[in-house]
Motif scaffolding. Structure first.
Motif, PDB file in Angstrom:
ATOM      1  N   LEU A 626       8.571  10.762  12.169  1.00  0.00           N
ATOM      2  CA  LEU A 626       7.271  10.184  12.454  1.00  0.00           C
ATOM      3  C   LEU A 626       6.593   9.748  11.164  1.00  0.00           C
ATOM      4  O   LEU A 626       6.753  10.394  10.124  1.00  0.00           O
ATOM      5  N   VAL A 627       5.845   8.631  11.251  1.00  0.00           N
ATOM      6  CA  VAL A 627       5.144   8.120  10.082  1.00  0.00           C
ATOM      7  C   VAL A 627       3.711   7.758  10.465  1.00  0.00           C
ATOM      8  O   VAL A 627       3.416   7.489  11.638  1.00  0.00           O
ATOM      9  N   THR A 628       2.834   7.752   9.483  1.00  0.00           N
ATOM     10  CA  THR A 628       1.499   7.199   9.663  1.00  0.00           C
ATOM     11  C   THR A 628       1.477   5.790   9.085  1.00  0.00           C
ATOM     12  O   THR A 628       2.081   5.516   8.047  1.00  0.00           O
ATOM     13  N   VAL A 629       0.810   4.907   9.780  1.00  0.00           N
ATOM     14  CA  VAL A 629       0.538   3.559   9.291  1.00  0.00           C
ATOM     15  C   VAL A 629      -0.983   3.459   9.222  1.00  0.00           C
ATOM     16  O   VAL A 629      -1.665   3.639  10.243  1.00  0.00           O
ATOM     17  N   SER A 630      -1.518   3.210   8.038  1.00  0.00           N
ATOM     18  CA  SER A 630      -2.967   3.328   7.869  1.00  0.00           C
ATOM     19  C   SER A 630      -3.541   2.198   7.028  1.00  0.00           C
ATOM     20  O   SER A 630      -2.837   1.533   6.262  1.00  0.00           O
ATOM     21  N   SER A 631      -4.839   1.993   7.214  1.00  0.00           N
ATOM     22  CA  SER A 631      -5.638   1.056   6.426  1.00  0.00           C
ATOM     23  C   SER A 631      -7.039   1.643   6.360  1.00  0.00           C
ATOM     24  O   SER A 631      -7.309   2.685   6.977  1.00  0.00           O
ATOM     25  N   PRO A 632      -7.947   1.001   5.647  1.00  0.00           N
ATOM     26  CA  PRO A 632      -9.319   1.504   5.653  1.00  0.00           C
ATOM     27  C   PRO A 632      -9.971   1.514   7.038  1.00  0.00           C
ATOM     28  O   PRO A 632     -11.016   2.148   7.221  1.00  0.00           O
ATOM     29  N   TYR A 633      -9.358   0.840   8.019  1.00  0.00           N
ATOM     30  CA  TYR A 633      -9.956   0.744   9.352  1.00  0.00           C
ATOM     31  C   TYR A 633      -9.461   1.814  10.314  1.00  0.00           C
ATOM     32  O   TYR A 633     -10.161   2.152  11.273  1.00  0.00           O
ATOM     33  N   GLY A 634      -8.258   2.326  10.113  1.00  0.00           N
ATOM     34  CA  GLY A 634      -7.742   3.315  11.044  1.00  0.00           C
ATOM     35  C   GLY A 634      -6.319   3.711  10.720  1.00  0.00           C
ATOM     36  O   GLY A 634      -5.701   3.203   9.769  1.00  0.00           O
ATOM     37  N   THR A 635      -5.786   4.622  11.533  1.00  0.00           N
ATOM     38  CA  THR A 635      -4.451   5.171  11.324  1.00  0.00           C
ATOM     39  C   THR A 635      -3.755   5.346  12.656  1.00  0.00           C
ATOM     40  O   THR A 635      -4.386   5.736  13.653  1.00  0.00           O
ATOM     41  N   VAL A 636      -2.442   5.049  12.699  1.00  0.00           N
ATOM     42  CA  VAL A 636      -1.629   5.349  13.865  1.00  0.00           C
ATOM     43  C   VAL A 636      -0.454   6.226  13.430  1.00  0.00           C
ATOM     44  O   VAL A 636      -0.077   6.243  12.256  1.00  0.00           O
ATOM     45  N   VAL A 637       0.098   6.952  14.389  1.00  0.00           N
ATOM     46  CA  VAL A 637       1.292   7.755  14.170  1.00  0.00           C
ATOM     47  C   VAL A 637       2.368   7.224  15.103  1.00  0.00           C
ATOM     48  O   VAL A 637       2.178   7.169  16.323  1.00  0.00           O
ATOM     49  N   VAL A 638       3.491   6.793  14.523  1.00  0.00           N
ATOM     50  CA  VAL A 638       4.546   6.146  15.290  1.00  0.00           C
ATOM     51  C   VAL A 638       5.916   6.601  14.773  1.00  0.00           C
ATOM     52  O   VAL A 638       6.026   7.224  13.723  1.00  0.00           O
ATOM     53  N   ARG A 639       6.953   6.285  15.517  1.00  0.00           N
ATOM     54  CA  ARG A 639       8.319   6.667  15.170  1.00  0.00           C
ATOM     55  C   ARG A 639       8.900   5.671  14.165  1.00  0.00           C
ATOM     56  O   ARG A 639       8.747   4.462  14.324  1.00  0.00           O
ATOM     57  N   ALA A 640       9.573   6.158  13.154  1.00  0.00           N
ATOM     58  CA  ALA A 640      10.186   5.280  12.154  1.00  0.00           C
ATOM     59  C   ALA A 640      11.471   4.666  12.696  1.00  0.00           C
ATOM     60  O   ALA A 640      12.321   5.364  13.261  1.00  0.00           O
ATOM     61  N   GLN A 641      11.602   3.377  12.514  1.00  0.00           N
ATOM     62  CA  GLN A 641      12.827   2.654  12.858  1.00  0.00           C
ATOM     63  C   GLN A 641      13.287   1.954  11.579  1.00  0.00           C
ATOM     64  O   GLN A 641      12.753   0.923  11.193  1.00  0.00           O
ATOM     65  N   VAL A 642      14.243   2.541  10.907  1.00  0.00           N
ATOM     66  CA  VAL A 642      14.697   2.028   9.619  1.00  0.00           C
ATOM     67  C   VAL A 642      15.711   0.911   9.867  1.00  0.00           C
ATOM     68  O   VAL A 642      16.746   1.125  10.496  1.00  0.00           O
TER      69      VAL A 642
END
Length: 882
Positions: A626-642
């Motif tokens: 699992l990874v976080t994808v974030s910016s100054p506006y918000g964050t999501v937690v999603v599954r990594a697909q390499v």
């Protein structure tokens, strides 16, 4: 058995559907072989439409402040609150936010009510998120919002350029028409311009993996190349166009060197594409969201159109620029003025003659003279208190707009929010003061217009359940209760006739959008209306077909216009990665319809982040973590697909997941609210973000008969299974009582029996709940993402006796000799990856076509064929290596 010919409610291809309703009320669907958009084909989503008609989450009666109400109570309150807002704060204190899911007749009434009678242009639509830049580019070049070509052009062209379009997944039926043409004429060349290697790119002859944001440079370099190599049609340019020299000067300033520097491609790659375009007269350039959803989206559109104008390739057989629409009625909404900067019938708010004609037709005292608030600005105005009352219809802005958390704040800040939808289970509906139950697809009548200007009928074959009512009825009732004339006749046929008459009066001598030939349709003729392309002139002129092939536009003077790209890319918040958002194959918008069917959720059941292997390695990100994808506006937690399908420094996250199905999956909460300065379309394709490993210490998977509990989980993704539900989950915790967690998810008390198996060496735990000999649920918990055959586990739900493979279930896989289809690849026929691999290993299926004949996989909509080919090639390579 009742048979109804209708139209699919998903993408802008506008496929014809045959719905068959049995005496017991059950429904089945199939493609309509007579419909000229699809000729009987349907994609996986369209094929599964009958599975989405259940009433389990339907809004069946009006709701005020969380309490059931009557229609009279709800509508009187809506009318009174809107009327008082206008009286106290002026017309611009109210707003409508509507949708490309509305039928044209409903859209017309919404625009008429807001602009004609309330007196504000504050009506915008989720089509702003997908098509506004195409509209703006069309109007700059053509003088009107017109798609010049037809679907047939893709089949008869010698070169099809797909730019910013994952056609195979987003418009599968049109992609299959293209693939069928390619099979018949292998010399037809397909070029895909896309930073990602998509299913569409896999099927192309050439994939140009350009750096995000370099589209203008690529096509400006092409224009300069066309001039340098003598490929410009000088006679066409001189006789029919304006602005060529300015556009060419801007293109020369970029040139080949600038295109190479901006795109990251080699000079050889770009020159090869440029030479191919220059020498191929029958060329279609298809563009979609990858072009539109950018801070310079309108300039991208015009950069594409410039190359077609320079070569005279517009409105001719097999030669046109072609905008592919995102929604089933995004074009119909544009026709009736659904956008905040439009009037009905392609009229312009800033055109005095247009205003006068529409004003006289509607019999109103005035019309707004300036554009209203476009989508992003509208919700900003709500947040700062300028909007006092809002009506949302058939859309879910809390998930789909950029800065989605800010949108939620805006909804909370607005004094009065009304949501008309088919379900109360949306992230937007959670903030409504009034909920109005709307009729769904299959329950309402009207028309939609597809990407090739073809008007088709959506027909009802089901009665609206409970107290649900069509959108047009709701709008007419609001108008009447606010005291406005002009809303007494709200039947779809009557509204369509009014719309057609207005189109003729406004445009017969000015524009191509003219439905005068349909203005006198009887109710019976309307009911039987066959698909037809506009324009349909009152003088009997042949309807539809290609437009502008004679070089005539609808600008003053009748000349087409080159546009020199001028807008600068807006600055985005800092972040290591470029964030790309978009659709996946089997899901639609915010999943209120598609998440109902296990078949469509079986392919991809949770949100993910595609990241390049080099980037993943540098961040310590492993596949499936699992990874976080974030910016100054918000964050999501999603599954990594390499995957190397994305460029280094880029990530892709799908747009569909909501707070109803995930803990933190609303990717648009990460996207900055940046827009194209001309079109107002949000830049959903080129934001910036950071990515990091999510510090989960506990991972798990569950299958349950009943909806599992999710409270207290730091991450979850919920999806339906054939006989229940499946749940991915994770927690950030130093120590977890695995059995207590399993019981909570399964909804079991501490006294109920639970089969438990623990592995001290790995720290993993497995649990199964069996009642009356049948499996009610199972949970796997461990310190790493759990290795479980998801498809096999879900198939065991409800199974009992000797058919229950309990030992295999707890082991996470069936035993020897037991079938395990694996993750779904073909949603149409529910064929899994392991089934395909086994057929290849057995030697019975050594081509994609053979797999289709033996397993059916890929033989319907075809959108899984690129994935099947990858599985086929990988399996063959493994066999050869062994």
């Amino acid at each position: 058995m009742t048979v109804t010919r209708t139209t699919c409610p998903y993408c802008g291809v506008g496929c014809g559907v045959i719905a068959r309703t049995a005496a017991d009320g059950s429904v089945s669907v199939a493609g309509d072989p007579a419909h000229p958009a699809n000729f009987g084909r349907l994609c996986a989503k369209g094929s599964a439409l009958a599975e989405t008609l259940g009433l389990d989450d339907r809004l069946l009666h009006p709701v005020i402040a969380g309490q059931r109400a009557t229609w009279d109570e709800a509508l009187d309150l809506v009318a009174e609150r809107f009327r008082s807002a206008v009286a106290e704060h002026g017309p611009d204190s109210v707003a409508f936010y509507v949708s490309g899911q509305l039928l044209t007749e409903d859209y017309y009434l919404a625009n008429k009510l807001m602009k004609g009678f309330i007196g504000s242009a504050n009506i915008d639509t989720n089509s702003r998120l997908c098509m506004a830049s195409a509209v703006a580019g069309h109007k700059r070049a053509f003088g009107t919002d017109t798609v010049p070509g037809t679907y047939e052009d893709l089949e008869i062209a010698d070169l099809v350029v797909l730019t910013g379009s994952n056609l195979a997944w987003c418009h599968p039926v049109l992609h299959q028409r293209l693939m069928a043409a390619k099979a018949e004429r292998p010399e037809l060349t397909i070029v895909v311009v896309d930073p990602r290697r998509t299913a569409t790119a896999d099927a192309a002859d050439l994939h140009l993996a350009i750096q995000p944001g370099s589209d203008v440079a690529l096509f400006s370099g092409l224009l300069a190349h066309l001039d340098r190599t003598g490929a410009v049609d000088r006679a066409f340019v001189a006789e029919h166009t304006d602005g060529f020299e300015d556009a060419l000067a801007a293109a020369r300033a970029i040139g080949l060197a600038g295109a190479v520097a901006a795109t990251g491609l080699t000079e050889r790659e770009i020159s090869g594409f440029y030479d191919l375009f220059a020498r191929t007269s029958r060329t279609v350039t298809v563009f979609s969201q990858g072009i539109n959803q950018a801070a310079d989206g309108t300039d991208r559109v015009n950069a594409v159109i410039n190359c077609h104008l320079a070569t005279g390739r517009i409105g001719r057989p097999g030669a046109s620029p072609f905008s592919i629409t995102g929604q089933p009625n995004a074009m119909g909404g544009r026709e009736v003025g659904g956008l905040a900067n439009q009037l009905a019938a392609h009229g312009a708010l800033d055109d005095e003659e247009d205003r006068a004609r529409v004003q006289a037709f509607w019999g109103v005292s005035h019309l707004p003279k300036k554009p209203g608030l476009k989508a992003v600005d509208l919700f900003t105005a709500m947040r700062d208190g300028r909007i006092k009352a809002l009506l949302v219809m058939a859309t879910n802005p809390a998930d789909s707009l950029p800065d989605a958390d800010g949108v939620v704040e805006a909804l909370k800040a607005c004094p009065f929010v009304v949501v008309a939808d088919v379900t109360a289970e949306t992230d937007t509906a959670a903030h409504a003061d009034v909920l109005l139950p709307a009729a769904a697809w299959g329950e309402k009548n009207g028309t939609v217009t597809n990407s090739e200007r073809r008007i088709s009928r959506q027909r009802a074959f089901l009665e609206p359940p409970g107290e649900a009512r069509p959108d047009g009825w709701i709008l007419s009732e609001i108008g009447r209760r606010m005291g406005y004339p002009g809303f007494d006749e709200s039947s779809p046929a009557a509204v369509f006739r009014e719309h057609a008459v207005l189109s003729h009066r406004l445009n017969a001598d000015r524009r191509d959008f003219d439905l005068g030939g349909l203005a006198t349709l009887s109710d019976a003729a309307y009911d039987g209306l066959e698909p037809v392309q506009w324009p349909v002139r009152a003088d009997g002129s042949a309807p539809g077909g290609r437009l502008m092939g004679d070089g005539r536009s609808y600008r003053a003077g009748g000349r087409l216009r080159f546009v020199a790209p001028a807008t600068a890319q807006a600055r985005t918040p800092s972040g290591r990665f470029v964030l790309n958002t978009g659709r996946i194959r089997d899901q639609w918008h915010t999943m209120t319809r598609t998440s109902k069917t296990p078949r469509l959720m079986g392919h991809i059941a949770e949100p993910f982040c595609q990241i390049h292997p080099a980037d993943a390695l540098s961040l310590g990100i492993e596949p499936a973590c699992l990874v976080t994808v974030s910016s100054p506006y918000g964050t999501v937690v999603v599954r990594a697909q390499v995957t190397d399908g994305v460029l280094p420094g880029n990530v892709f996250v799908p747009m569909h997941w909501t707070d109803r199905l995930t803990a933190r999956g609303r990717v648009d909460s990460v996207v900055a609210p940046l827009v194209d300065p001309i079109s107002g379309q949000p830049a959903l394709k080129g934001g910036r973000c950071d990515v990091a490993r999510f510090p989960a210490t506990v991972f798990g998977f569950a299958v349950t008969i009943h909806k599992p509990a999710r409270e207290g989980l730091d991450y979850f993704a919920l999806a339906p299974a054939k006989k229940g539900f499946r749940l991915e989950f994770a927690a950030v915790s130093g120590a977890v009582d695995a059995e207590a967690l399993a019981r909570r998810i399964l909804g079991m008390s501490s006294s109920e029996p639970l089969i438990a198996v623990a592995d001290a060496s790995t720290g993993s735990h497995r649990f199964a709940a069996v009642s009356h000999g049948r499996l009610m649920g199972a949970v796997w918990i461990g310190p790493e993402p759990v290795a479980v055959s998801r498809a096999f586990a879900a198939e065991q739900l409800g199974v009992g006796g000797p058919d229950l493979l309990l030992a295999g279930l707890l082991a996470g896989r069936p035993g020897a000799g037991r079938a395990d289809g694996g993750a779904v690849v073909c949603s149409c026929f529910d064929v899994g990856v392991k089934t395909i691999e086994e057929a290849v290993r057995a030697g019975t299926c050594l081509s994609v076509d053979e797999i289709g004949r033996h397993l059916k996989a890929g033989s319907n909509c075809g959108s899984c064929r690129p994935e099947i080919k990858r599985i086929l090639d990988t399996t063959k390579n493994c066999l050869q290596t062994v």
